[in-house]
Design an enzyme around this catalytic site. Structure first.
Site, PDB file in Angstrom:
ATOM      1  N   LYS A   1      -0.976  29.508 -15.515  1.00  0.00           N
ATOM      2  CA  LYS A   1      -0.152  28.952 -16.769  1.00  0.00           C
ATOM      3  C   LYS A   1      -0.411  28.101 -17.734  1.00  0.00           C
ATOM      4  CE  LYS A   1       0.581  24.711 -13.751  1.00  0.00           C
ATOM      5  NZ  LYS A   1       1.334  24.439 -12.567  1.00  0.00           N
TER       6      LYS A   1
ATOM      7  N   ARG B   1      10.600  18.212  -6.183  1.00  0.00           N
ATOM      8  CA  ARG B   1      11.020  18.853  -7.520  1.00  0.00           C
ATOM      9  C   ARG B   1      11.766  20.399  -7.207  1.00  0.00           C
ATOM     10  NH1 ARG B   1       5.609  19.990 -10.999  1.00  0.00           N
ATOM     11  NH2 ARG B   1       5.591  21.766  -9.538  1.00  0.00           N
TER      12      ARG B   1
ATOM     13  N   TYR C   1      -6.390   4.750 -43.049  1.00  0.00           N
ATOM     14  CA  TYR C   1      -5.008   3.992 -43.145  1.00  0.00           C
ATOM     15  C   TYR C   1      -4.947   2.692 -42.456  1.00  0.00           C
ATOM     16  CZ  TYR C   1      -3.180   8.647 -44.716  1.00  0.00           C
ATOM     17  OH  TYR C   1      -2.925   9.575 -45.588  1.00  0.00           O
TER      18      TYR C   1
ATOM     19  N   MET D   1      -4.082  12.767 -39.900  1.00  0.00           N
ATOM     20  CA  MET D   1      -3.507  14.077 -39.719  1.00  0.00           C
ATOM     21  C   MET D   1      -4.784  15.131 -39.288  1.00  0.00           C
ATOM     22  SD  MET D   1      -0.506  16.370 -41.295  1.00  0.00           S
ATOM     23  CE  MET D   1       0.595  15.102 -41.050  1.00  0.00           C
TER      24      MET D   1
HETATM   25  C1  LIG Z   1       0.296  23.992 -11.665  1.00  0.00           C
HETATM   26  C2  LIG Z   1       0.451  24.399 -10.280  1.00  0.00           C
HETATM   27  C3  LIG Z   1      -0.825  24.658  -9.407  1.00  0.00           C
HETATM   28  C4  LIG Z   1      -2.048  24.225  -9.745  1.00  0.00           C
HETATM   29  O1  LIG Z   1      -2.337  22.819  -9.573  1.00  0.00           O
HETATM   30  P1  LIG Z   1      -3.954  22.016  -9.816  1.00  0.00           P
HETATM   31  O2  LIG Z   1      -3.559  20.763  -9.726  1.00  0.00           O
HETATM   32  O3  LIG Z   1      -3.910  22.430 -11.417  1.00  0.00           O
HETATM   33  O4  LIG Z   1      -4.769  22.744  -9.033  1.00  0.00           O
HETATM   34  C5  LIG Z   1      -0.568  25.020  -7.754  1.00  0.00           C
HETATM   35  N1  LIG Z   1       0.885  25.391  -7.375  1.00  0.00           N
HETATM   36  C6  LIG Z   1       2.088  25.041  -8.261  1.00  0.00           C
HETATM   37  C7  LIG Z   1       3.381  25.322  -7.832  1.00  0.00           C
HETATM   38  C8  LIG Z   1       1.893  24.596  -9.724  1.00  0.00           C
HETATM   39  O5  LIG Z   1       2.795  24.552 -10.416  1.00  0.00           O
END
Ligand SMILES: *Cc1c(COP(=O)(O)O)cnc(C)c1O
Length: 383
Positions: A38, A136, A272, A320
């Protein structure tokens, strides 16, 4: 972000594949490994990363959204693709067309998907998300039985997995609570006749649980950060404590080059706001990287970079598209010219700046550093 940019993020595909193989080996042949890709593979690039992992043997991928799953299919990635955030009605057709496996937690949505699949004469695999303590996404344990019973009445879908997630698997002081989450997940499943025995894929372990809690591996583990060679808890290098030989290598580096070197007198204000004033005659290098490139303003007067394998401090405000480093004390400083390579993340010679160190300067975690640098720069793949 063009091919001519001064800045580049390098992705070491060999390190990525080795990390996957090490994890694969550590969990053993009975346990499947979902490669979590992801968020554009944590900034490493969705398609290239997934293809390299597929080459290494990965056959299950985890993405956040349907759109990412569709992109993987369009890039020719086969295997199972789990959509961790689940569907909404405008995703049904793509989920079916691309044979994606959504995570589900809402009966109305599930019924909608099932109806559409039945219309198209398809069967969609789904994984049920249980909130066993993460707080969650997911249905609560007591809702599992009615949900599964209702799902069993639907044609067009097949419940082929059940998953949950840990909130604190990275915290050794929270082991007891993590075990409670696992137990709540197990007992929610045992309330439902046959579900655990019925060859369903059960999974709960992220990188931290994979590393520290072997009894959480169940049928499948879901490593994200460890694939990319970083530790889920900021501990250096070694995942799977007690599993000899599972060293992970960071996959991402971030590099730029010097565009100007100048000598300035003591008492010179830099960049800056002049938040840095030289205390001595100084040699300063100008770097063409700034917050637009993910090299955030928070690095001002805090971060360090590597030049010729040695550390040089960032001085003054990060702008920037530019920042400054003090190279006065570097050995060979007088020979440094425009064009000299600068490492912002990764190794150079015997020096290394880790994602954890960059994260500490930003007061965040390595995950965010990878997404930030990877997402803002041209990526170059090394194979
Ligand atoms: C992102 C995610 C993972 C991976 O987590 P890591 O800590 O990067 O290994 C596993 N399960 C779910 C549901 C996630 O959203």
């Amino acid at each position: 972000m063009t091919a001519l940019s001064f800045n580049k993020v390098e992705i070491d595909l060999k390190a990525l594949r080795d990390n996957f193989l090490n994890i694969r080996q550590a969990v053993g042949p009975q346990v499947r490994v979902m490669a979590v890709v992801k968020a554009d593979a944590y900034g490493h690039g969705l398609e290239r990363t997934a293809r390299a992992l597929y080459q290494a043997g990965a056959r299950v991928f985890g993405v956040a959204e349907t759109e990412e799953g569709a992109a993987l299919r369009q890039a020719g990635v086969e295997g199972e693709i789990i959509v961790l955030l689940g569907p909404c009605p405008d995703h049904y057709d793509d989920l079916i067309k691309y044979k994606l496996t959504p995570v589900v937690f809402d009966l109305e949505v599930l019924a909608g998907l099932a109806g559409r699949a039945a219309q198209l004469d398809a069967v969609v695999d789904v994984h049920l998300k249980v909130d066993a303590g993460m707080g969650r996404l997911g249905i609560l344990p007591e809702q599992v039985r009615p949900f599964v019973e209702a799902a069993a009445q639907l044609s067009g879908i097949r419940l082929s997995g059940v998953l949950s997630h840990f909130p604190e698997a990275d915290n050794p002081a929270a082991r007891a609570r993590t075990r409670e989450v696992l137990e709540r997940f197990r007992s929610a499943l045992s309330m439902v006749g046959g579900i655990a025995a019925d060859r369903k894929v059960l999974h709960i372990a992220n990188s931290a649980a994979l590393a520290y809690l072997p009894d959480t591996h169940l049928d499948m583990v879901r490593p994200g950060i460890s694939l990319y060679g970083c530790s889920p808890d900021g501990a250096a290098g070694q995942v799977c404590a007690g599993e000899p030989g599972l060293a992970l290598r960071p996959v991402m580096s971030f590099k730029t080059r010097v565009i100007q070197v100048k000598e300035v007198a003591a008492g010179t204000g830099l960049s800056y706001g002049h938040i840095f004033v030289t205390g001595r005659p100084s040699r300063i290098a100008v770097l063409p990287v700034g917050y637009d490139d993910g090299y955030l303003r928070k690095f001002s007067n805090r971060a360090q970079v590597l030049i010729r394998g040695q550390r040089a401090p960032v001085c003054g405000r990060v702008c920037m598209n530019a920042c400054l480093v003090d190279i006065t004390d570097l050995p060979g400083s007088a020979e440094i010219r425009a064009g000299e390579e600068v490492v912002l993340l990764g190794r150079q010679g015997s020096g290394e700046i880790t994602a954890d160190e960059a994260a500490s300067w930003l007061e965040t975690i390595n995950y965010e550093v990878l997404c930030l640098f990877g997402g803002r720069n041209r990526r170059v793949y090394l194979d």
